[in-house]
Design an enzyme around this catalytic site. Structure first.
Site, PDB file in Angstrom:
ATOM      1  N   HIS A  40      10.513   0.879  -3.623  1.00 16.11           N
ATOM      2  CA  HIS A  40      11.835   1.378  -3.962  1.00 16.11           C
ATOM      3  C   HIS A  40      12.762   0.192  -4.245  1.00 16.11           C
ATOM      4  O   HIS A  40      12.306  -0.938  -4.404  1.00 16.11           O
ATOM      5  CB  HIS A  40      12.348   2.286  -2.850  1.00 16.11           C
ATOM      6  CG  HIS A  40      11.449   3.457  -2.596  1.00 16.11           C
ATOM      7  ND1 HIS A  40      11.304   4.497  -3.492  1.00 16.11           N
ATOM      8  CD2 HIS A  40      10.609   3.748  -1.551  1.00 16.11           C
ATOM      9  CE1 HIS A  40      10.431   5.379  -3.017  1.00 16.11           C
ATOM     10  NE2 HIS A  40       9.993   4.951  -1.848  1.00 16.11           N
ATOM     11  N   ARG A  57       0.843  -1.197   0.000  1.00 15.62           N
ATOM     12  CA  ARG A  57       0.000   0.000   0.000  1.00 15.62           C
ATOM     13  C   ARG A  57       0.879   1.248   0.000  1.00 15.62           C
ATOM     14  O   ARG A  57       0.399   2.362   0.226  1.00 15.62           O
ATOM     15  CB  ARG A  57      -0.930   0.042   1.215  1.00 15.62           C
ATOM     16  CG  ARG A  57      -0.323  -0.383   2.524  1.00 15.62           C
ATOM     17  CD  ARG A  57      -1.230  -0.091   3.711  1.00 15.62           C
ATOM     18  NE  ARG A  57      -0.850   1.122   4.378  1.00 15.62           N
ATOM     19  CZ  ARG A  57       0.018   1.177   5.387  1.00 15.62           C
ATOM     20  NH1 ARG A  57       0.595   0.084   5.840  1.00 15.62           N
ATOM     21  NH2 ARG A  57       0.297   2.330   5.943  1.00 15.62           N
ATOM     22  N   HIS A 115      12.534  -3.018  -2.112  1.00 13.71           N
ATOM     23  CA  HIS A 115      11.357  -3.834  -2.413  1.00 13.71           C
ATOM     24  C   HIS A 115      11.570  -4.634  -3.702  1.00 13.71           C
ATOM     25  O   HIS A 115      11.167  -5.798  -3.798  1.00 13.71           O
ATOM     26  CB  HIS A 115      10.116  -2.950  -2.553  1.00 13.71           C
ATOM     27  CG  HIS A 115       9.815  -2.111  -1.356  1.00 13.71           C
ATOM     28  ND1 HIS A 115      10.174  -0.787  -1.279  1.00 13.71           N
ATOM     29  CD2 HIS A 115       9.216  -2.417  -0.183  1.00 13.71           C
ATOM     30  CE1 HIS A 115       9.794  -0.303  -0.123  1.00 13.71           C
ATOM     31  NE2 HIS A 115       9.203  -1.268   0.570  1.00 13.71           N
ATOM     32  N   ARG A 175       7.006  -8.315   7.648  1.00 16.07           N
ATOM     33  CA  ARG A 175       7.152  -8.061   9.079  1.00 16.07           C
ATOM     34  C   ARG A 175       6.059  -7.070   9.483  1.00 16.07           C
ATOM     35  O   ARG A 175       5.887  -6.038   8.864  1.00 16.07           O
ATOM     36  CB  ARG A 175       8.546  -7.479   9.351  1.00 16.07           C
ATOM     37  CG  ARG A 175       8.893  -7.312  10.820  1.00 16.07           C
ATOM     38  CD  ARG A 175      10.314  -6.755  10.953  1.00 16.07           C
ATOM     39  NE  ARG A 175      10.721  -6.667  12.349  1.00 16.07           N
ATOM     40  CZ  ARG A 175      10.441  -5.657  13.158  1.00 16.07           C
ATOM     41  NH1 ARG A 175       9.719  -4.646  12.695  1.00 16.07           N
ATOM     42  NH2 ARG A 175      10.860  -5.657  14.405  1.00 16.07           N
TER      43      ARG A 175
END
Length: 570
Positions: A202, A198, A205, A291
């Site tokens: 960057h 959501r 990721h 996480r």
């Protein structure tokens, strides 16, 4: 109802009717009562109709609802962790009877579906909050929505869909579960890893998703949520442009991007399990669980609502039964000496690790500072900068609240003059009395009508803020939760500064320029704020001023000084 059986994901429910049935329902709907759906309900309906919520065929009845709360299961034993309910107001429910068809409409009046009403029931929302979210703390956005914004009555029954909710943005990316399954089959992808997000993505990721797909020897689905997310999140238009920019840096043909019209509840472990089920319906075989997946942040005691690995543990508990494998999220770190990202548990002890927190990235965007290439690709940063200019160029709402006679309107008018003197941005004053005259003349002073008036002010302010202007609002706005609704709405477009004019009641009453307090004391005015109706003071306003010991110019200067310190003035 038809069922599509596809090679990916098992049985998929299709609740959309054929053209002949649709015409039949349209012709009969003239006699149907109607429910206009909220944004959240539109998201839920879309995923019911397109099969994303399979095996659900409608909004949950009471037996299924209690099964979900108590056991994360429907009454037939099927795993389902999130109650999908249709909440309505008391007056709406009062006109409905089980056995009736109910037209479900979007805000423009288009009939999207028919609910075959089977039952109505009144939930214990405190119990629902504790069961689903593990808390009744209103700092949790899902709890706040449930307790303060959802209707008191739930409607239940199967749904027949005439058409999906209409979207005019990124239409080529809005693939249904059936369409996405077909796409995977065309590509020959027998294994698909889904990544839920959501937020903008960057380089870290990108690295973790590439590793996840490589380790599973699978195709990669980037599947961001574009329905309701956490209040204050970056708008989905900006995010999707960022995803499209990032897609250019993935290896050819190994990744696909599609959008998920989900209304998130920020429900932590249960939400993660829900996300996995939805991705299975979309044809995925693996799902990355992060996480503190779908965690809403801090509670009232400044502690995380959920443990960092609670979500992973719950999904792992059910993954055999679900038929979709969990891929634990691996935190990535940039190692300067190697000029690459590595999982944190693979970083050499003597390595130089570079990090930028989300808070620091937002600060750099707001102040126009550099964001390094090791953190994000320039074309992604450029998209963020387009939508998030520095604070002194953003739209802004200054929301005064306080008792009648506290000095709100006077200070707001001084501030209006000062902004016009400064120049540079259009500025509009939305005074409580003026708005009532021109925008809310039909409203009375009941709690419901006062809330509606404040919401209207918030909506107009959000439009001004969205378009780069300054909105100065000066209603009494006595109820905290409606002020917070306005904050949530406006902060998606720009700044929101709450100014509590905390002038004491006795000072306000002594001024009584309109004679309202005297009439309230005499019983001529009922439910008058501060006399026989409460004023809920702001908990943590950006600015607090007391006009009993400040002149209007001094009070306005206090607001300007805060705006300058916060970066909104230059």
């Amino acid at each position: 109802m038809d069922h599509l059986i596809e090679p990916h994901g098992g049985v998929l429910c299709d609740l959309q009717v054929d053209d002949e049935r649709a015409e039949e329902l349209k012709a009969a709907s003239i006699d149907y009562p109607s429910v206009t759906l909220s944004d959240r309900q539109l998201c839920d309906l879309e995923l019911l109709l397109n099969g994303g919520f399979s095996p659900l065929t409608g909004f949950l009845g009471e037996e299924d609802y209690h099964g979900v709360l108590e056991k994360c299961r429907l009454s037939d034993g099927t795993v389902w962790p999130m109650p999908i309910t249709l909440d309505v107001a008391e007056d709406t429910a009062a006109g409905l009877e089980p056995g009736q068809p109910v037209a479900l409409r979007d805000p423009e009046g288009f009939m999207l579906a028919v609910l075959h009403l089977e039952e109505t029931y009144r939930p214990d929302k405190e119990r629902e909050a504790e069961a689903v979210f593990g808390t009744s703390d209103r700092h949790h956005p899902g709890v706040a929505y449930l307790l303060d914004r959802s209707g008191p009555v739930y409607l239940a029954g199967r749904v027949e869909g005439l058409q999906l909710p209409l979207h005019y943005d990124f239409t080529e990316l809005r693939l249904t579960p059936a369409e996405l399954r077909t796409e995977f089959a065309k590509r020959g992808w027998r294994r698909v890893v889904a990544f839920q997000t959501r937020n903008p993505m960057h380089r870290a990721h990108q690295e973790l998703t590439l590793r996840a797909a490589s380790e599973q020897e699978a195709g990669l689905l980037i599947h961001p949520v574009v329905g309701m997310t956490k209040p204050g999140d970056i708008d989905h238009f900006t995010r999707v442009r960022c995803y499209q920019a990032l897609a250019e840096h993935y290896p050819d043909k190994m990744m696909t991007l599609a959008l998920l019209p989900l209304a998130m509840r920020m429900g932590g472990p249960r939400e993660a399990l829900w996300h996995a089920l939805i991705r299975k319906n979309y044809g995925c075989t693996h799902f990355i669980v992060g996480r503190d997946h779908a965690g809403p942040g801090k509670n009232g005691d400044d502690e995380d609502f959920y443990g960092p690995y609670d979500a992973q543990e719950l999904v792992a508990e059910y993954e055999e039964e679900l038929g979709i494998r969990m891929v634990p999220f691996k935190e990535m770190a940039y190692v300067e000496e190697r000029a690459e990202y590595l999982p944190v548990d693979e970083v050499p002890a003597d390595a130089t690790v570079k990090k930028l927190s989300g808070t620091e990235v937002r600060r750099r965007l707001k102040e126009g500072l550099e964001i390094p290439e090791w953190f994000s690709y320039p074309n992604v940063v450029a998209e963020l900068r387009r939508s998030h200019p520095p604070k002194h160029k953003q739209g802004l709402t200054i929301f005064f609240t306080g008792l009648s006679g506290s000095g709100k309107s006077t200070v707001a008018n001084v501030l209006l003059a000062r902004f016009r003197e400064i120049g540079g941005r259009p500025v509009t004053l939305l005074d409580g009395d003026i708005v009532r005259q021109h925008l809310s003349s039909e409203l009375g002073f009941s709690r419901e009508h006062r809330n509606l008036n404040v919401r209207r002010i918030g909506f107009v302010a959000s439009e001004i803020t969205k378009n780069g202007g300054i909105a100065i609002c000066a209603p009494i706005a006595p109820y905290r939760h409606v002020r917070e609704e306005n904050r949530e709405l406006i902060e998606g477009y720009g700044g929101f500064i709450e100014v509590h004019v905390k002038t004491p009641l006795e000072v306000c009453e002594a001024r009584d320029r309109k004679g309202l307090y005297a009439k309230a004391r005499a019983g001529q005015i009922k439910e008058f704020t501060g006399i026989d109706d409460p004023y809920e003071e702001p908990v943590d306003p950006e600015v607090a001023i007391d006009t009993s010991d400040l002149t209007p110019m001094e009070a306005a200067q206090e607001v300007l000084l805060h705006l300058e310190k916060a970066g909104y003035l230059r």
